[in-house]
Design a protein around this motif. Structure first.
Motif, PDB file in Angstrom:
ATOM      1  N   GLN A  28     -32.235  64.628 -54.124  1.00 46.81           N
ATOM      2  CA  GLN A  28     -31.701  64.856 -52.780  1.00 46.81           C
ATOM      3  C   GLN A  28     -30.872  66.132 -52.723  1.00 46.81           C
ATOM      4  N   GLN A  29     -30.146  66.402 -53.808  1.00 43.41           N
ATOM      5  CA  GLN A  29     -29.355  67.627 -53.846  1.00 43.41           C
ATOM      6  C   GLN A  29     -30.255  68.854 -53.867  1.00 43.41           C
ATOM      7  N   LYS A  30     -31.351  68.771 -54.636  1.00 41.66           N
ATOM      8  CA  LYS A  30     -32.276  69.901 -54.687  1.00 41.66           C
ATOM      9  C   LYS A  30     -32.941  70.134 -53.346  1.00 41.66           C
ATOM     10  N   LEU A  31     -33.269  69.037 -52.640  1.00 41.56           N
ATOM     11  CA  LEU A  31     -33.853  69.195 -51.314  1.00 41.56           C
ATOM     12  C   LEU A  31     -32.848  69.849 -50.366  1.00 41.56           C
ATOM     13  N   THR A  32     -31.582  69.461 -50.501  1.00 43.58           N
ATOM     14  CA  THR A  32     -30.538  70.071 -49.678  1.00 43.58           C
ATOM     15  C   THR A  32     -30.424  71.556 -49.980  1.00 43.58           C
ATOM     16  N   ASP A  33     -30.564  71.905 -51.260  1.00 39.57           N
ATOM     17  CA  ASP A  33     -30.473  73.313 -51.661  1.00 39.57           C
ATOM     18  C   ASP A  33     -31.745  74.083 -51.366  1.00 39.57           C
ATOM     19  N   GLY A  34     -32.793  73.398 -50.925  1.00 37.35           N
ATOM     20  CA  GLY A  34     -34.040  74.073 -50.594  1.00 37.35           C
ATOM     21  C   GLY A  34     -35.018  74.193 -51.748  1.00 37.35           C
ATOM     22  N   GLY A  35     -34.708  73.630 -52.929  1.00 36.12           N
ATOM     23  CA  GLY A  35     -35.608  73.721 -54.071  1.00 36.12           C
ATOM     24  C   GLY A  35     -36.437  72.471 -54.218  1.00 36.12           C
ATOM     25  N   PRO A  36     -37.588  72.533 -54.906  1.00 34.72           N
ATOM     26  CA  PRO A  36     -38.443  71.358 -55.082  1.00 34.72           C
ATOM     27  C   PRO A  36     -37.821  70.360 -56.058  1.00 34.72           C
ATOM     28  N   PRO A  37     -37.991  69.063 -55.820  1.00 28.96           N
ATOM     29  CA  PRO A  37     -37.453  68.075 -56.754  1.00 28.96           C
ATOM     30  C   PRO A  37     -38.194  68.124 -58.084  1.00 28.96           C
ATOM     31  N   LYS A  38     -37.481  67.844 -59.132  1.00 31.51           N
ATOM     32  CA  LYS A  38     -38.064  67.869 -60.467  1.00 31.51           C
ATOM     33  C   LYS A  38     -38.831  66.572 -60.720  1.00 31.51           C
ATOM     34  N   SER A  39     -40.004  66.679 -61.348  1.00 28.88           N
ATOM     35  CA  SER A  39     -40.783  65.495 -61.693  1.00 28.88           C
ATOM     36  C   SER A  39     -40.057  64.705 -62.773  1.00 28.88           C
ATOM     37  N   GLU A  40     -40.135  63.363 -62.692  1.00 28.41           N
ATOM     38  CA  GLU A  40     -39.500  62.529 -63.709  1.00 28.41           C
ATOM     39  C   GLU A  40     -40.195  62.646 -65.057  1.00 28.41           C
ATOM     40  N   TYR A  41     -41.366  63.275 -65.091  1.00 25.48           N
ATOM     41  CA  TYR A  41     -42.088  63.465 -66.358  1.00 25.48           C
ATOM     42  C   TYR A  41     -41.910  64.879 -66.912  1.00 25.48           C
ATOM     43  N   GLU A  42     -41.161  65.716 -66.207  1.00 27.20           N
ATOM     44  CA  GLU A  42     -40.838  67.061 -66.708  1.00 27.20           C
ATOM     45  C   GLU A  42     -39.535  66.953 -67.481  1.00 27.20           C
ATOM     46  N   LEU A  43     -39.651  66.774 -68.787  1.00 24.73           N
ATOM     47  CA  LEU A  43     -38.512  66.396 -69.614  1.00 24.73           C
ATOM     48  C   LEU A  43     -38.048  67.539 -70.499  1.00 24.73           C
ATOM     49  N   THR A  44     -36.757  67.825 -70.446  1.00 28.10           N
ATOM     50  CA  THR A  44     -36.136  68.785 -71.350  1.00 28.10           C
ATOM     51  C   THR A  44     -35.767  68.071 -72.654  1.00 28.10           C
ATOM     52  N   PRO A  45     -35.417  68.814 -73.708  1.00 26.79           N
ATOM     53  CA  PRO A  45     -34.962  68.148 -74.938  1.00 26.79           C
ATOM     54  C   PRO A  45     -33.795  67.196 -74.687  1.00 26.79           C
ATOM     55  N   GLN A  46     -32.874  67.574 -73.786  1.00 28.28           N
ATOM     56  CA  GLN A  46     -31.753  66.679 -73.490  1.00 28.28           C
ATOM     57  C   GLN A  46     -32.227  65.427 -72.763  1.00 28.28           C
ATOM     58  N   ASP A  47     -33.231  65.589 -71.874  1.00 24.12           N
ATOM     59  CA  ASP A  47     -33.797  64.417 -71.201  1.00 24.12           C
ATOM     60  C   ASP A  47     -34.377  63.437 -72.213  1.00 24.12           C
ATOM     61  N   TRP A  48     -35.091  63.968 -73.209  1.00 30.58           N
ATOM     62  CA  TRP A  48     -35.672  63.108 -74.236  1.00 30.58           C
ATOM     63  C   TRP A  48     -34.580  62.385 -75.033  1.00 30.58           C
ATOM     64  N   LYS A  49     -33.476  63.078 -75.292  1.00 29.43           N
ATOM     65  CA  LYS A  49     -32.378  62.434 -76.024  1.00 29.43           C
ATOM     66  C   LYS A  49     -31.775  61.301 -75.199  1.00 29.43           C
ATOM     67  N   ASP A  50     -31.636  61.535 -73.893  1.00 31.16           N
ATOM     68  CA  ASP A  50     -31.112  60.480 -73.022  1.00 31.16           C
ATOM     69  C   ASP A  50     -32.055  59.278 -72.995  1.00 31.16           C
ATOM     70  N   LEU A  51     -33.374  59.550 -72.939  1.00 32.24           N
ATOM     71  CA  LEU A  51     -34.344  58.459 -72.949  1.00 32.24           C
ATOM     72  C   LEU A  51     -34.317  57.708 -74.279  1.00 32.24           C
ATOM     73  N   ALA A  52     -34.110  58.453 -75.377  1.00 32.79           N
ATOM     74  CA  ALA A  52     -34.063  57.813 -76.705  1.00 32.79           C
ATOM     75  C   ALA A  52     -32.894  56.833 -76.783  1.00 32.79           C
ATOM     76  N   LYS A  53     -31.767  57.187 -76.170  1.00 31.45           N
ATOM     77  CA  LYS A  53     -30.618  56.270 -76.175  1.00 31.45           C
ATOM     78  C   LYS A  53     -30.925  55.001 -75.384  1.00 31.45           C
ATOM     79  N   GLN A  54     -31.745  55.143 -74.348  1.00 30.26           N
ATOM     80  CA  GLN A  54     -32.091  53.996 -73.501  1.00 30.26           C
ATOM     81  C   GLN A  54     -33.282  53.204 -74.028  1.00 30.26           C
ATOM     82  N   GLY A  55     -34.017  53.785 -75.006  1.00 33.29           N
ATOM     83  CA  GLY A  55     -35.226  53.127 -75.499  1.00 33.29           C
ATOM     84  C   GLY A  55     -36.352  53.181 -74.495  1.00 33.29           C
TER      85      GLY A  55
END
Length: 451
Positions: free
Chosen positions: A259-286
């Motif tokens: 929602q913030q990105k839409l407010t800023d005029g940028g496209p929302p990021k796909s939930e499958y476009e994962l950065t290394p930090q995203d993968w680390k967060d997912l690893a903590k959650q299993g």
């Protein structure tokens, strides 16, 4: 075919008669190989896998409706109203119309958020709560004896309907014909023609038959023994509910970011476009996420001109995208096909396809050990996060782990291939855009103990 038709396409429908041919092939395999267990697994799981090719991975969830009716053909989660989550085991039936909720058959785990009085009506009793976790098992006849639950079998042999209620959290009132029994966490009760009564035992995690049960009827003994089995189920349900809660928080965060990105005029990021930090967060959650292209309505991984235009690509880019997707499929199928065949004792799986084989590997691993399945998911996510090394090509690892790792790596592999011809920006739009046919899969098993 316009954009709406293509966007609605998920994965190719199995051809008519596919399930029947799979079962027939499994039976021929059984006769030729004289390996009953493998043939039974092949026949049963591949029939389920044929359906999984259409509906994808994971536990099914039914959207919240004011009224409805669900009969589970496998374990199924159903949201009922704004407060209740029901986890139905195979064969269970639940229907609701506003606040009127009925469970007339099977085994259901209920989680109800605190609030007004909430009542589950069964043929044998009413179960009333204000906010708790509890389980209701309903038996209605001798056929129930074939079911997995000892309680449904032993007590379901009685002509009239009976119910078993076990409480994990909070307080529950079980009532029938003017009788009522209050239960707290760790207690259980049975309800039937003889009335409502508590079942002997010290709790869900430690249950031993009391003197009354030892000298009672066979049905009472079965009820008491079945209480011990509730402990295993409650641990499994709690783990899954914790994973769902973590996923809910993650989705709320992603929604706020989008929602913030839409407010800023940028496209929302796909939930499958994962950065290394995203993968680390997912690893903590299993949690593990995978996205690979599917062959689409033409079964050749091609894109229509309108889909290319939606991505900002020219018609001459179509062969580049098609070739990259075909190469991706060759990589994943090249890994998964031999693992699937080996798991089924050398069966020919060439006609089954990637999605069905992934479902087969997942179900076989769960049958062997839920703990192994959970560990495979966690290790693949940790490898993708750079928290542990990938296994060597010839290393002895669980087949599901190697298959999941091949799938999870494909978004980056496709981006690398497309970037050479289209550039990184166009490659990103193709891989994470909303055009074309993609197979998305997410598996959450919860964090490791102690995290």
């Amino acid at each position: 075919m316009d954009d709406r038709e293509l966007d609605a396409w998920d994965a190719e429908e199995p051809p008519k008669g596919f399930a029947e041919r799979v079962v027939a092939a499994a039976r021929r395999e059984e006769s030729a190989r004289s390996k009953p267990r493998a043939a039974r697994v092949f026949a049963g799981l591949l029939l389920a896998a044929a359906m999984a090719a259409v509906i994808g991975f994971g536990v099914h969830r039914t959207r919240v409706d004011a009224h409805g009716s669900v009969t589970a053909d496998e374990r199924q989660e159903v949201r009922i109203g704004t407060r209740a989550l029901a986890v139905l085991e195979k064969g269970a039936h639940v229907k609701w119309d506003g606040d009127a909720i009925e469970q007339d058959e099977g085994d259901v785990f209920w989680r109800v958020e605190p609030g007004a009085r909430f009542v589950v009506h069964t043929p044998a009793a009413d179960v009333a709560v204000k906010g708790t976790c509890f389980r209701v098992q309903v038996g209605t006849g001798e056929d129930d004896m074939e079911r997995r639950s000892v309680v449904s079998g032993a007590v379901g042999a009685v002509i009239a309907a009976t119910a078993m209620v076990g409480v994990y959290e909070g307080k529950v009132a079980v009532s029938h014909a003017g009788q009522s029994v209050d239960l707290v966490a760790g207690q259980s009760a049975s309800a039937g023609p003889e009335g409502v009564r508590r079942v002997a035992g010290q709790g869900l995690d430690e249950v031993s038959p009391g003197p009354a049960a030892a000298s009672g009827t066979e049905g009472e003994k079965a009820l008491t023994a079945a209480n011990a089995n509730l402990a295993d189920s409650v641990r499994d349900y709690r783990r899954k509910l914790e994973a769902l809660e973590a996923q809910k928080k993650k989705l709320e965060k992603e929604l706020a970011e989008a929602q913030q990105k839409l407010t800023d005029g940028g496209p929302p990021k796909s939930e499958y476009e994962l950065t290394p930090q995203d993968w680390k967060d997912l690893a903590k959650q299993g949690e593990l996420r995978m996205r690979v292209p599917c062959s689409g309505p033409q079964n050749d991984f091609s894109y229509t001109p309108s889909s290319l235009n939606k991505l900002g690509l020219a018609p001459q880019d179509a062969p580049i995208v098609q070739a990259a997707f075909q190469a991706s499929n060759a990589r994943t199928w090249g890994t998964v096909q031999p693992l699937c065949s080996q798991a089924l004792n050398g069966a020919d799986v060439s006609k089954i396809g990637l999605q069905a084989c992934m479902s087969v590997l997942g179900e076989l691993t769960r049958q062997q050990s839920n703990a192994t399945y959970d560990e495979d998911v966690r290790q693949v996510t940790e490898i993708m996060a750079g928290m542990r090394p990938a296994p060597a090509p010839g290393a002895a690892v669980d087949p599901l782990l190697r298959a999941y790792l091949a799938m999870a790596s494909e978004t980056q592999n496709i981006q690398n291939d497309l970037s050479q011809s289209l550039g990184p920006d166009d490659a990103r739009r193709v891989v994470f855009g909303d055009a074309g046919c993609w197979w998305n899969s997410s598996h959450g098993v919860g964090p490791r103990d102690g995290q």
